[in-house]
Design a protein around this motif. Structure first.
Motif, PDB file in Angstrom:
ATOM      1  N   HIS A 114      -1.971  -4.070   0.945  1.00 31.95           N
ATOM      2  CA  HIS A 114      -3.318  -3.708   0.504  1.00 31.95           C
ATOM      3  C   HIS A 114      -4.293  -4.798   0.900  1.00 31.95           C
ATOM      4  O   HIS A 114      -3.954  -5.973   0.884  1.00 31.95           O
ATOM      5  CB  HIS A 114      -3.358  -3.645  -1.029  1.00 31.95           C
ATOM      6  CG  HIS A 114      -3.284  -2.278  -1.590  1.00 31.95           C
ATOM      7  ND1 HIS A 114      -4.189  -1.292  -1.312  1.00 31.95           N
ATOM      8  CD2 HIS A 114      -2.409  -1.741  -2.466  1.00 31.95           C
ATOM      9  CE1 HIS A 114      -3.873  -0.203  -1.998  1.00 31.95           C
ATOM     10  NE2 HIS A 114      -2.786  -0.450  -2.705  1.00 31.95           N
TER      11      HIS A 114
ATOM     12  N   ASP B 291       0.853  -1.177   0.000  1.00 30.42           N
ATOM     13  CA  ASP B 291       0.000   0.000   0.000  1.00 30.42           C
ATOM     14  C   ASP B 291       0.897   1.238   0.000  1.00 30.42           C
ATOM     15  O   ASP B 291       1.253   1.763   1.047  1.00 30.42           O
ATOM     16  CB  ASP B 291      -0.912  -0.015   1.221  1.00 30.42           C
ATOM     17  CG  ASP B 291      -1.902   1.131   1.226  1.00 30.42           C
ATOM     18  OD1 ASP B 291      -1.985   1.863   0.222  1.00 30.42           O
ATOM     19  OD2 ASP B 291      -2.598   1.310   2.245  1.00 30.42           O
TER      20      ASP B 291
ATOM     21  N   TYR C 272       3.756   3.563   0.259  1.00 28.85           N
ATOM     22  CA  TYR C 272       4.995   3.491   1.041  1.00 28.85           C
ATOM     23  C   TYR C 272       4.708   3.346   2.528  1.00 28.85           C
ATOM     24  O   TYR C 272       5.500   3.751   3.364  1.00 28.85           O
ATOM     25  CB  TYR C 272       5.841   4.743   0.772  1.00 28.85           C
ATOM     26  CG  TYR C 272       6.185   4.875  -0.687  1.00 28.85           C
ATOM     27  CD1 TYR C 272       7.180   4.088  -1.254  1.00 28.85           C
ATOM     28  CD2 TYR C 272       5.491   5.751  -1.502  1.00 28.85           C
ATOM     29  CE1 TYR C 272       7.486   4.184  -2.604  1.00 28.85           C
ATOM     30  CE2 TYR C 272       5.791   5.856  -2.858  1.00 28.85           C
ATOM     31  CZ  TYR C 272       6.790   5.079  -3.393  1.00 28.85           C
ATOM     32  OH  TYR C 272       7.078   5.173  -4.719  1.00 28.85           O
ATOM     33  N   THR C 273       3.571   2.734   2.862  1.00 31.40           N
ATOM     34  CA  THR C 273       3.189   2.605   4.262  1.00 31.40           C
ATOM     35  C   THR C 273       3.812   1.404   4.945  1.00 31.40           C
ATOM     36  O   THR C 273       3.804   1.319   6.158  1.00 31.40           O
ATOM     37  CB  THR C 273       1.659   2.482   4.397  1.00 31.40           C
ATOM     38  OG1 THR C 273       1.251   1.260   3.759  1.00 31.40           O
ATOM     39  CG2 THR C 273       0.945   3.671   3.787  1.00 31.40           C
ATOM     40  N   GLY C 274       4.330   0.445   4.159  1.00 33.30           N
ATOM     41  CA  GLY C 274       4.867  -0.777   4.739  1.00 33.30           C
ATOM     42  C   GLY C 274       3.776  -1.784   5.048  1.00 33.30           C
ATOM     43  O   GLY C 274       4.038  -2.857   5.581  1.00 33.30           O
ATOM     44  N   LYS C 275       2.533  -1.454   4.725  1.00 38.32           N
ATOM     45  CA  LYS C 275       1.398  -2.351   4.970  1.00 38.32           C
ATOM     46  C   LYS C 275       0.924  -2.926   3.646  1.00 38.32           C
ATOM     47  O   LYS C 275       1.124  -2.345   2.586  1.00 38.32           O
ATOM     48  CB  LYS C 275       0.254  -1.583   5.626  1.00 38.32           C
ATOM     49  CG  LYS C 275       0.629  -0.982   6.967  1.00 38.32           C
ATOM     50  CD  LYS C 275      -0.509  -0.159   7.521  1.00 38.32           C
ATOM     51  CE  LYS C 275      -0.063   0.494   8.829  1.00 38.32           C
ATOM     52  NZ  LYS C 275      -1.067   1.403   9.335  1.00 38.32           N
TER      53      LYS C 275
END
Length: 158
Positions: free
Chosen positions: A131, A124, A126-129
Motif C-alpha cells: 500500500h 494491498d 492479495y496483489t503482492g504489492k
C-alpha cells in the motif's frame, strides 16, 4: 409552538453534528495509552457498538468472549474476556485500547483499529504489492470507535 421548538432543536443538533469533526488517526493524542477526548466529537451508540463486536472490521468476539453477547456463536479465547471491561478501565482507557492497544499494552497482538501509518510492509489485499501510505484507511471510523467504547463501558461486573 411545538413545531418551532422542534425545528429549533433540529437546527441546533444539525449544527452540532456539522461542527463535530473527527480527529484524524495521525492526530490522535495518547496519554499513557488512553485517549481522553471523543475521536468523533459525538457520543457513541452502544447498540451499534454491540453490533460491531460481531461483524465487519470490528469483530471483537473473534478474539474475546462477551457474556452480554452470548447469543452470538464462536467467542474467541485469544484476548481476555471483556466482561467487566467497564469496571476495569475508564472510558479514556477503553478508547485508547480500541484505537491502538499497542500504545497501552506493549507486544499485544490486538490490531490497531484507528491507525493509518507506521506499519511494516502493509500489503494491498492479495496483489503482492505494498500500500502507499496515503491509501491506508483505519479499520474502524472515529464514530465506530466511539460506538464500541459506548458498548464496552456498559460491561460491568455484577
Amino acid at each position: 409552538m411545538k413545531y418551532r421548538i422542534g425545528l429549533g432543536l433540529a437546527a441546533i443538533l444539525a449544527a452540532t453534528a456539522a461542527s463535530a469533526e473527527a480527529v484524524k488517526p495521525t492526530q490522535v493524542v495518547f496519554e499513557d495509552g488512553a485517549i481522553s477526548a471523543s475521536l468523533s466529537g459525538m457520543p457513541g451508540d452502544a447498540a451499534n457498538g454491540a453490533a460491531l463486536m460481531n461483524k465487519g472490521s470490528g469483530n471483537c468476539i473473534a478474539c474475546h468472549s462477551v457474556s452480554a453477547l452470548s447469543d452470538l456463536p464462536f467467542h474467541g479465547e485469544v484476548g481476555p474476556p471483556l466482561d467487566g471491561a467497564g469496571d476495569r478501565w475508564s472510558e479514556a482507557d477503553l478508547r485508547g485500547i480500541v484505537a491502538d492497544a499497542k500504545m497501552m499494552f506493549d507486544g499485544t497482538v490486538m490490531p490497531s483499529f484507528y491507525k493509518t501509518s507506521g506499519f511494516t510492509r502493509l500489503g494491498d489485499a492479495y496483489t503482492g504489492k505494498a500500500h502507499g501510505e496515503d491509501e491506508v484507511q483505519p479499520l474502524l471510523t472515529a464514530q465506530e470507535i466511539e460506538d464500541v467504547v459506548a458498548f464496552l463501558v456498559t460491561l460491568k461486573d455484577e
